[in-house]
Write a protein that holds these residues in place. Structure first.
Motif, PDB file in Angstrom:
ATOM      1  N   LEU A 191       0.780  -0.844  -0.357  1.00  0.00           N
ATOM      2  CA  LEU A 191       0.250  -0.211   0.007  1.00  0.00           C
ATOM      3  C   LEU A 191       1.146   0.982   0.018  1.00  0.00           C
ATOM      4  CD1 LEU A 191      -2.747   1.303   0.265  1.00  0.00           C
ATOM      5  CD2 LEU A 191      -2.915   1.601   2.631  1.00  0.00           C
ATOM      6  N   ALA A 192       1.793   0.679   0.688  1.00  0.00           N
ATOM      7  CA  ALA A 192       3.033   2.481   0.792  1.00  0.00           C
ATOM      8  C   ALA A 192       3.089   2.820  -0.537  1.00  0.00           C
ATOM      9  CB  ALA A 192       3.860   2.386   2.103  1.00  0.00           C
ATOM     10  N   ARG A 193       3.767   2.229  -1.808  1.00  0.00           N
ATOM     11  CA  ARG A 193       4.198   2.534  -2.728  1.00  0.00           C
ATOM     12  C   ARG A 193       2.911   3.713  -3.481  1.00  0.00           C
ATOM     13  NH1 ARG A 193       3.785  -1.916  -7.262  1.00  0.00           N
ATOM     14  NH2 ARG A 193       5.944  -1.735  -6.662  1.00  0.00           N
ATOM     15  N   TRP A 194       1.885   3.348  -3.318  1.00  0.00           N
ATOM     16  CA  TRP A 194       0.444   4.124  -3.593  1.00  0.00           C
ATOM     17  C   TRP A 194       0.255   5.711  -2.942  1.00  0.00           C
ATOM     18  CZ3 TRP A 194      -1.250   2.239  -8.560  1.00  0.00           C
ATOM     19  CH2 TRP A 194      -1.055   1.311  -8.167  1.00  0.00           C
ATOM     20  N   LEU A 195       1.359   5.617  -1.613  1.00  0.00           N
ATOM     21  CA  LEU A 195       0.896   7.390  -1.146  1.00  0.00           C
ATOM     22  C   LEU A 195       1.365   8.431  -1.674  1.00  0.00           C
ATOM     23  CD1 LEU A 195       0.753   5.622   2.386  1.00  0.00           C
ATOM     24  CD2 LEU A 195      -1.262   6.431   1.348  1.00  0.00           C
ATOM     25  N   PRO A 196       1.374   9.726  -1.714  1.00  0.00           N
ATOM     26  CA  PRO A 196       1.776  10.763  -2.232  1.00  0.00           C
ATOM     27  C   PRO A 196       3.191  10.575  -2.830  1.00  0.00           C
ATOM     28  CG  PRO A 196      -0.564  11.352  -0.796  1.00  0.00           C
ATOM     29  CD  PRO A 196       0.296  10.020  -0.128  1.00  0.00           C
ATOM     30  N   PHE A 197       4.161  10.711  -1.434  1.00  0.00           N
ATOM     31  CA  PHE A 197       5.311  10.834  -0.712  1.00  0.00           C
ATOM     32  C   PHE A 197       6.749   9.748  -1.614  1.00  0.00           C
ATOM     33  CE2 PHE A 197       9.883  10.795   0.999  1.00  0.00           C
ATOM     34  CZ  PHE A 197      10.137  12.597   1.218  1.00  0.00           C
ATOM     35  N   ASN A 198       5.862   8.264  -1.373  1.00  0.00           N
ATOM     36  CA  ASN A 198       6.175   7.613  -1.858  1.00  0.00           C
ATOM     37  C   ASN A 198       6.204   7.810  -3.718  1.00  0.00           C
ATOM     38  OD1 ASN A 198       7.196   5.592  -0.115  1.00  0.00           O
ATOM     39  ND2 ASN A 198       5.975   5.820   0.883  1.00  0.00           N
ATOM     40  N   ALA A 199       5.103   7.817  -4.354  1.00  0.00           N
ATOM     41  CA  ALA A 199       4.786   8.075  -5.457  1.00  0.00           C
ATOM     42  C   ALA A 199       5.379   9.156  -5.685  1.00  0.00           C
ATOM     43  CB  ALA A 199       3.464   8.809  -5.943  1.00  0.00           C
ATOM     44  N   GLY A 200       5.849  10.224  -5.535  1.00  0.00           N
ATOM     45  CA  GLY A 200       6.794  11.322  -5.751  1.00  0.00           C
ATOM     46  C   GLY A 200       8.285  10.696  -5.656  1.00  0.00           C
ATOM     47  N   GLN A 201       9.452  10.099  -4.810  1.00  0.00           N
ATOM     48  CA  GLN A 201      10.019   9.057  -4.949  1.00  0.00           C
ATOM     49  C   GLN A 201      10.020   8.634  -5.940  1.00  0.00           C
ATOM     50  OE1 GLN A 201      10.187   7.346  -1.129  1.00  0.00           O
ATOM     51  NE2 GLN A 201      12.156   7.994  -0.396  1.00  0.00           N
ATOM     52  N   ALA A 202       8.946   7.470  -6.446  1.00  0.00           N
ATOM     53  CA  ALA A 202       8.517   7.179  -7.410  1.00  0.00           C
ATOM     54  C   ALA A 202       9.223   7.890  -8.701  1.00  0.00           C
ATOM     55  CB  ALA A 202       7.899   6.187  -7.559  1.00  0.00           C
ATOM     56  N   LEU A 203       8.694   9.071  -9.074  1.00  0.00           N
ATOM     57  CA  LEU A 203       9.073  10.201 -10.410  1.00  0.00           C
ATOM     58  C   LEU A 203       9.841  10.339 -10.191  1.00  0.00           C
ATOM     59  CD1 LEU A 203       7.470  11.365 -12.370  1.00  0.00           C
ATOM     60  CD2 LEU A 203       7.122  12.700 -10.673  1.00  0.00           C
ATOM     61  N   GLY A 204      10.965  11.039  -8.782  1.00  0.00           N
ATOM     62  CA  GLY A 204      12.199  11.528  -9.046  1.00  0.00           C
ATOM     63  C   GLY A 204      12.969  10.934  -8.401  1.00  0.00           C
ATOM     64  N   ALA A 205      12.951   9.261  -7.978  1.00  0.00           N
ATOM     65  CA  ALA A 205      14.502   8.858  -7.556  1.00  0.00           C
ATOM     66  C   ALA A 205      15.257   8.357  -8.743  1.00  0.00           C
ATOM     67  CB  ALA A 205      14.018   7.555  -6.618  1.00  0.00           C
ATOM     68  N   ALA A 206      16.301   8.174  -7.876  1.00  0.00           N
ATOM     69  CA  ALA A 206      17.231   6.920  -9.355  1.00  0.00           C
ATOM     70  C   ALA A 206      16.625   5.680  -9.507  1.00  0.00           C
ATOM     71  CB  ALA A 206      19.011   6.975  -8.421  1.00  0.00           C
ATOM     72  N   ALA A 207      16.707   4.854 -10.729  1.00  0.00           N
ATOM     73  CA  ALA A 207      16.464   4.060 -11.056  1.00  0.00           C
ATOM     74  C   ALA A 207      17.065   3.252 -10.182  1.00  0.00           C
ATOM     75  CB  ALA A 207      17.502   4.090 -12.821  1.00  0.00           C
ATOM     76  N   GLU A 208      17.513   2.580  -9.986  1.00  0.00           N
ATOM     77  CA  GLU A 208      18.457   1.567  -8.931  1.00  0.00           C
ATOM     78  C   GLU A 208      17.797   1.661  -7.170  1.00  0.00           C
ATOM     79  OE1 GLU A 208      22.286   0.785  -6.347  1.00  0.00           O
ATOM     80  OE2 GLU A 208      22.882   0.228  -8.197  1.00  0.00           O
ATOM     81  N   PRO A 209      17.096   2.411  -7.094  1.00  0.00           N
ATOM     82  CA  PRO A 209      16.709   2.853  -5.735  1.00  0.00           C
ATOM     83  C   PRO A 209      14.830   2.651  -5.562  1.00  0.00           C
ATOM     84  CG  PRO A 209      18.198   5.122  -5.755  1.00  0.00           C
ATOM     85  CD  PRO A 209      17.712   3.949  -6.936  1.00  0.00           C
ATOM     86  N   MET A 210      14.911   2.820  -7.009  1.00  0.00           N
ATOM     87  CA  MET A 210      13.205   2.925  -7.533  1.00  0.00           C
ATOM     88  C   MET A 210      13.087   0.928  -7.465  1.00  0.00           C
ATOM     89  SD  MET A 210      11.765   5.009 -10.152  1.00  0.00           S
ATOM     90  CE  MET A 210      12.833   3.750 -11.777  1.00  0.00           C
ATOM     91  N   MET A 211      14.078  -0.078  -7.830  1.00  0.00           N
ATOM     92  CA  MET A 211      13.625  -1.385  -7.443  1.00  0.00           C
ATOM     93  C   MET A 211      14.027  -1.482  -5.831  1.00  0.00           C
ATOM     94  SD  MET A 211      15.438  -1.995 -10.952  1.00  0.00           S
ATOM     95  CE  MET A 211      16.671  -1.687 -10.888  1.00  0.00           C
ATOM     96  N   ALA A 212      14.869  -1.032  -5.866  1.00  0.00           N
ATOM     97  CA  ALA A 212      14.793  -1.784  -4.210  1.00  0.00           C
ATOM     98  C   ALA A 212      14.441  -1.477  -3.076  1.00  0.00           C
ATOM     99  CB  ALA A 212      16.574  -1.109  -3.904  1.00  0.00           C
ATOM    100  N   ARG A 213      13.412   0.371  -3.311  1.00  0.00           N
ATOM    101  CA  ARG A 213      12.531   0.332  -2.092  1.00  0.00           C
ATOM    102  C   ARG A 213      11.039   0.024  -2.554  1.00  0.00           C
ATOM    103  NH1 ARG A 213      13.992   6.392  -0.993  1.00  0.00           N
ATOM    104  NH2 ARG A 213      14.744   6.464  -3.099  1.00  0.00           N
ATOM    105  N   ASP A 214      11.042  -1.081  -3.649  1.00  0.00           N
ATOM    106  CA  ASP A 214       9.546  -1.380  -3.794  1.00  0.00           C
ATOM    107  C   ASP A 214       8.633  -0.227  -4.186  1.00  0.00           C
ATOM    108  OD1 ASP A 214       7.941  -3.689  -4.111  1.00  0.00           O
ATOM    109  OD2 ASP A 214       6.292  -3.269  -2.613  1.00  0.00           O
ATOM    110  N   LEU A 215       8.897   0.651  -5.525  1.00  0.00           N
ATOM    111  CA  LEU A 215       7.953   2.068  -5.777  1.00  0.00           C
ATOM    112  C   LEU A 215       7.935   1.202  -6.766  1.00  0.00           C
ATOM    113  CD1 LEU A 215      10.857   5.153  -4.967  1.00  0.00           C
ATOM    114  CD2 LEU A 215       9.414   3.955  -3.478  1.00  0.00           C
ATOM    115  N   LEU A 216       6.647   2.217  -7.509  1.00  0.00           N
ATOM    116  CA  LEU A 216       6.122   2.025  -8.063  1.00  0.00           C
ATOM    117  C   LEU A 216       7.406   2.581  -9.805  1.00  0.00           C
ATOM    118  CD1 LEU A 216       2.897   4.328  -7.580  1.00  0.00           C
ATOM    119  CD2 LEU A 216       2.985   1.367  -8.358  1.00  0.00           C
ATOM    120  N   PRO A 217       6.732   2.089 -10.616  1.00  0.00           N
ATOM    121  CA  PRO A 217       7.906   2.288 -11.774  1.00  0.00           C
ATOM    122  C   PRO A 217       7.459   3.980 -11.926  1.00  0.00           C
ATOM    123  CG  PRO A 217       5.965   1.296 -12.755  1.00  0.00           C
ATOM    124  CD  PRO A 217       5.428   1.292 -10.828  1.00  0.00           C
ATOM    125  N   ARG A 218       8.341   4.859 -12.859  1.00  0.00           N
ATOM    126  CA  ARG A 218       8.223   5.962 -12.767  1.00  0.00           C
ATOM    127  C   ARG A 218       7.228   7.055 -12.851  1.00  0.00           C
ATOM    128  NH1 ARG A 218      13.026   9.258 -12.304  1.00  0.00           N
ATOM    129  NH2 ARG A 218      14.586   7.738 -12.540  1.00  0.00           N
TER     130      ARG A 218
END
Length: 246
Positions: A191-218
């Motif tokens: 559920l956390a990946r769908w919340l605002p700050f985590n969605a922002g992290q998915a949009l503005g994060a480096a590619a490697e951390p996105m996969m490591a932290r179970d974020l949404l695709p960019r």
């Protein structure tokens, strides 16, 4: 709408606190990029470049508070009554605030990106590493961070309209980011990946951390953040039209 936009710009020109807040955004990027370069925990390669410039997105915490000031700041200083008396169409007033503060949030992201690039390139040169200016992942990270800054400025306007107390709105917003999203991430990871700050992290994060932290695709993070931005904009307009000013 043009007179309302000019009014919002005039307010920004005559109040120092929003500018002091935005001035802190590049400092966060400088600190983050410098910390990564100094730590020496990993080679200064293209992935590290994206990680250093991902701090551009994290500066959205400042644009979030910046957006809160747009409405809650007026309630604090009791200027909101004059604002609505001069323009009874409250929806247009909030619309002007959303537009102006989103644009300045994006501009703050651009400034943070430029400063971050300069500082990161300087560290790379000082460490004898080659800085890959043409790396597309780095530029995508910066672009995502700029969009994140703009979206959080608009969301901040919505939070300020909903809470109205400046201190209360800032406390709620920061507590949500620091506590609620973190707790949900620990308890319900999907559920956390769908919340605002985590969605922002998915949009503005480096590619490697996105996969490591179970974020949404960019693209997914960007879509979710657009939905939140639109929802808070609608709430800001609707709440401001229904509530009494005092």
């Amino acid at each position: 709408m043009n007179p309302l936009i000019r009014t919002e710009l005039l307010k920004l020109r005559t109040v120092r606190s929003p500018w002091l807040l935005l001035a802190a955004s590049p400092l966060l990027v400088v600190a983050g990029a410098s910390g990564l370069a100094i730590s020496g925990n990993r080679p200064l390669d293209v992935v590290a470049q994206s990680q250093a410039l991902a701090h551009v997105g994290l500066a959205s915490l400042f644009t979030l508070v910046f957006g809160i000031l747009a409405v809650a700041g007026e309630y604090r200083h009791q200027t909101i009554t004059d604002t609505y008396l001069s323009t009874p169409a409250r929806g247009l007033v909030i619309g002007a605030k959303l537009l102006v503060y989103s644009v300045f949030g994006a501009l703050a992201g651009v400034v943070s990106g430029v400063v971050g690039l300069a500082v990161t390139a300087a560290w790379w040169a000082g460490k004898g590493a080659s800085f890959a200016w043409a790396d597309p992942a780095m530029w995508t990270t910066i672009g995502g961070g700029i969009a994140w800054n703009a979206a959080f400025a608009a969301i901040g306007v919505g939070v300020g309209a909903l809470v109205r107390s400046l201190v209360g709105a800032i406390a709620v917003a920061l507590a949500w980011v620091a506590l609620v999203e973190g707790i949900v991430g620990q308890l319900i990871g999907g559920l956390a990946r769908w919340l605002p700050f985590n969605a922002g992290q998915a949009l503005g994060a480096a590619a490697e951390p996105m996969m490591a932290r179970d974020l949404l695709p960019r693209w997914g993070g960007g879509t979710v953040l657009v939905v939140y931005t639109f929802a808070f904009a609608v709430l800001a307009v609707g709440t401001s039209m229904r509530r009494d000013v005092s």
